[in-house]
Motif scaffolding. Structure first.
Motif, PDB file in Angstrom:
ATOM      1  N   SER A 102       0.741  -1.266   0.041  1.00  0.00           N
ATOM      2  CA  SER A 102       0.083  -0.013  -0.177  1.00  0.00           C
ATOM      3  C   SER A 102       0.926   1.328  -0.075  1.00  0.00           C
ATOM      4  O   SER A 102       0.593   2.039  -0.684  1.00  0.00           O
ATOM      5  CB  SER A 102      -0.995   0.048   1.289  1.00  0.00           C
ATOM      6  OG  SER A 102      -1.884  -1.295   1.430  1.00  0.00           O
ATOM      7  N   GLN A 125      -7.549   0.708  -0.044  1.00  0.00           N
ATOM      8  CA  GLN A 125      -8.088  -0.420   0.742  1.00  0.00           C
ATOM      9  C   GLN A 125      -8.944   0.323   1.751  1.00  0.00           C
ATOM     10  O   GLN A 125      -8.739   1.375   1.967  1.00  0.00           O
ATOM     11  CB  GLN A 125      -6.555  -0.471   1.706  1.00  0.00           C
ATOM     12  CG  GLN A 125      -6.852  -2.139   2.054  1.00  0.00           C
ATOM     13  CD  GLN A 125      -5.317  -2.442   2.435  1.00  0.00           C
ATOM     14  OE1 GLN A 125      -4.256  -1.529   2.607  1.00  0.00           O
ATOM     15  NE2 GLN A 125      -5.077  -3.786   3.170  1.00  0.00           N
ATOM     16  N   ASP A 133      -6.216  -1.478  -4.645  1.00  0.00           N
ATOM     17  CA  ASP A 133      -5.718  -1.855  -3.512  1.00  0.00           C
ATOM     18  C   ASP A 133      -6.500  -2.813  -2.921  1.00  0.00           C
ATOM     19  O   ASP A 133      -7.411  -2.649  -2.175  1.00  0.00           O
ATOM     20  CB  ASP A 133      -5.399  -0.868  -2.486  1.00  0.00           C
ATOM     21  CG  ASP A 133      -4.147  -1.152  -1.256  1.00  0.00           C
ATOM     22  OD1 ASP A 133      -4.161  -2.457  -1.316  1.00  0.00           O
ATOM     23  OD2 ASP A 133      -3.911  -0.386  -0.815  1.00  0.00           O
ATOM     24  N   GLU A 134      -6.138  -4.190  -3.260  1.00  0.00           N
ATOM     25  CA  GLU A 134      -6.805  -5.232  -2.732  1.00  0.00           C
ATOM     26  C   GLU A 134      -8.381  -5.259  -2.954  1.00  0.00           C
ATOM     27  O   GLU A 134      -9.257  -5.105  -2.153  1.00  0.00           O
ATOM     28  CB  GLU A 134      -6.808  -5.612  -1.114  1.00  0.00           C
ATOM     29  CG  GLU A 134      -5.236  -5.728  -0.681  1.00  0.00           C
ATOM     30  CD  GLU A 134      -4.870  -6.221   0.567  1.00  0.00           C
ATOM     31  OE1 GLU A 134      -5.903  -6.924   1.327  1.00  0.00           O
ATOM     32  OE2 GLU A 134      -3.807  -6.119   1.227  1.00  0.00           O
TER      33      GLU A 134
HETATM   34 MG   LIG Z   1      -2.025  -2.635   2.217  1.00  0.00          MG
END
Ligand SMILES: [Mg+2]
Ligand SMILES: Nc1ncnc2c1ncn2[C@@H]1O[C@H](COP(=O)(O)OP(=O)(O)OP(=O)(O)O)[C@@H](O)[C@H]1O
Lengths: 281, 237
Positions: B43, B76, B158-159
């Motif tokens: 991240s 995220q 991000d994810e």
């Molecule tokens: Mg992360």
């Protein structure tokens, strides 16, 4: 009662007071959501104490039209606090606590040492809890407050979309090229101005109520940013107008009357919101 | 010239380094998966690419007509958003903010773009709903629609599938693949799902003490790739 109201209505200053009160209440409600959600509320609280200190200094130097200087000092502190929060060497909250409690103490100390008027307790009380009657506002204060309130409203409308972006997701706004720190600065300055404006109406200890109650009530009932903002504004205008009228008729202090009404209406919104949610579920 | 070039990057907070020696290039139309353990700095790398924080050393450059503020971003999840009163439409529209410049309101074109992206992400029926009352999968699609309003060229995710059930995860991957294939949008995705990474990506960036960057095929031949794929119990045919 109505005849008494009609009688008061004859005086122009009652009208002016009502207009200014409503405008100031409207401004304070606008940034409430941002303040609540962006964890800026502690800055709001801190600034109101700074404004108290500034007022104390102004009154020592016998400045009669003290609003401009109080605004300048409060805006400067807002900028400093925001910088401090970002550098985060001294934790933001701690810095705010230090400055705000410091300003409160020094302000009171200075007033005690150098106060020109004999009625110290009365002076302090009205700065903390608002003038016993909004009708004592000077002509200059009225014009100045009305002008600034309108300016705040215009700025808010022009920057509404940006404020939404920066409040909802600062990282995203920054990443896609919105100058978030600039708008944070703008928000802090506008909050400082609102606080000084609201100080005349409800005093420095009750300002947070004027800023936060409309937003919290609206958030119980509405679910989009725009409807929350609009409802908070309407709510604020109505409760302020009602509060001012009641305080004139009943002779109660303006600030606490308005806040009292807001507590009751907030409770109503809370209940309606819960019932609505149960129904929906 | 590549769309995104990272040279000699080292990342960290307050002068404390958490990652160093990151070199990679991303070309238009690539699908790059960033993999690595929790806390390895994925991240942080993404925030550095977006200019949200500055690297300790090294540079991030954009090229091939891509400007720094034309990168779409799916963060995220953050907690701040949880009780925020905002409708889906308001959020998607806010992705157009960068196009507005100093203009205070959105114009017709931007509103149409927001509608089109909601349609594309299949959240148009939810347009007036409150964001916080949506399911996790719906929320991700709303944020993806917002990111699409901010870019036509590159998306940083991000994810994007964390917390989604298998079916919705598959849908999400399909959506992202479609954006990559049909709209030619370059994808940079952080993922813990190594199987999906190996299935969809063209390139892999493995973030660890020894940073690996290369095509998927190179990755499967590398030591890092072999161990990681084995740990994740993926059959590599
Ligand atoms: Mg992360
Ligand atoms: N704001 C911060 N200040 C200081 N250290 C941080 C900060 N954010 C993250 N870190 C540290 O930097 C390291 C990398 O964090 P990062 O969030 O980039 O990891 P990640 O690879 O995204 O992990 P995950 O897979 O759990 O999302 C971690 O050790 C973390 O503790």
């Amino acid at each position: 009662m109505l005849s008494k109201l009609a009688e008061y209505w004859e005086y122009p200053f009652v009208k002016y007071a009502l207009i200014v009160g409503v405008l100031v209440a409207l401004c304070s409600s606008l940034l409430g959501v941002t303040l609540v959600l962006k964890r800026f509320s502690f800055i709001g609280d801190g600034l109101s104490h700074v404004a108290f200190g500034a007022m104390a200094i102004a009154s020592i130097f016998n400045i009669t039209n003290d609003m401009p200087i109080v605004i300048v000092i409060t805006v400067l502190s807002a900028v400093l606090l925001l910088r401090g929060g970002q550098n985060a060497k001294i934790k933001g909250d701690a810095a705010v606590a230090m400055i705000s409690v410091g300003a409160l103490a020094v302000g009171y100390l200075l007033l005690n040492l150098f106060a020109p008027s004999g009625n110290l307790a009365g002076d302090v009380c009205s700065t903390l809890f608002g003038s016993t009657s909004i009708l004592t506002l000077s002509k200059f204060d009225v014009a100045f407050s009305a002008g600034l309130s309108l300016l705040v409203i215009v700025i808010f409308i022009l920057f509404y979309q940006k404020i939404f972006c920066v409040t909802f997701d600062e990282n995203f706004a920054r990443a896609t090229g919105t100058k978030a720190s600039l708008y944070n600065l703008l928000i802090a300055i506008v909050i400082a101005v609102i606080i000084v404006l609201a100080m005349n109406l409800v005093g420095s200890l009750l300002i947070s109520a004027l800023v936060i109650f409309p937003a919290l009530s609206a958030m119980r009932l509405f679910k989009s940013f725009r409807s929350v903002t609009v409802f908070a504004a309407v709510y604020s205008v109505l409760t302020a107008a009602l509060g001012i009228l009641v305080s004139i008729l009943a002779g109660t202090p303006v600030g606490s009357t308005i806040v009292g009404i807001e507590i009751v209406t907030f409770a109503c919104c809370f209940i309606i919101g819960s019932v609505g949610m149960k129904k929906a579920a | 010239m590549a769309q995104l070039i990272c040279e000699g990057l080292s990342l960290g907070y307050d002068g404390r380094e958490i990652l160093h020696g990151i070199n990679f290039e991303v070309n238009a139309g690539d699908y790059l998966c960033i993999v690595g353990e929790n806390g390895s700095g994925k991240s942080t790398l993404m925030k550095t690419i977006l200019g949200l924080q500055s690297p300790l050393s090294g540079t991030v450059r954009t090229g091939d007509g891509l400007k720094q503020n034309e990168i779409g971003y799916l963060p995220q999840q953050t907690i701040v958003q949880r009780d925020f009163p905002a409708s889906v439409r308001e959020i998607v529209l806010s992705g157009c903010q960068a196009r507005c410049g100093l203009r205070p309101f959105y114009n017709k074109e931007e509103k149409a773009l927001a509608e089109a992206n909601m349609e594309k992400m299949d959240v148009l029926p939810l347009a007036n709903r409150c964001y916080r009352e949506l399911s996790g999968g719906q929320q991700q699609r709303v944020l993806l629609a917002r990111a699409l309003c901010a870019t036509r060229k590159m998306l940083l995710l991000d994810e994007p599938v964390s917390g989604l059930d298998p079916r919705v995860t598959a849908e999400m991957y399909a959506l992202i693949e479609k954006l990559n294939r049909e709209d030619g949008i370059t994808i940079l995705m952080i993922s813990h799902d190594i199987a999906a990474a190996l299935r969809y990506a063209t390139h892999i960036l493995h973030v660890a003490n020894n940073v690996f960057f290369g095509t998927k095929e190179e990755y499967l031949q590398s030591d890092a790739g072999k161990t990681f794929a084995k740990e994740a119990d993926v059959n590599v045919e």
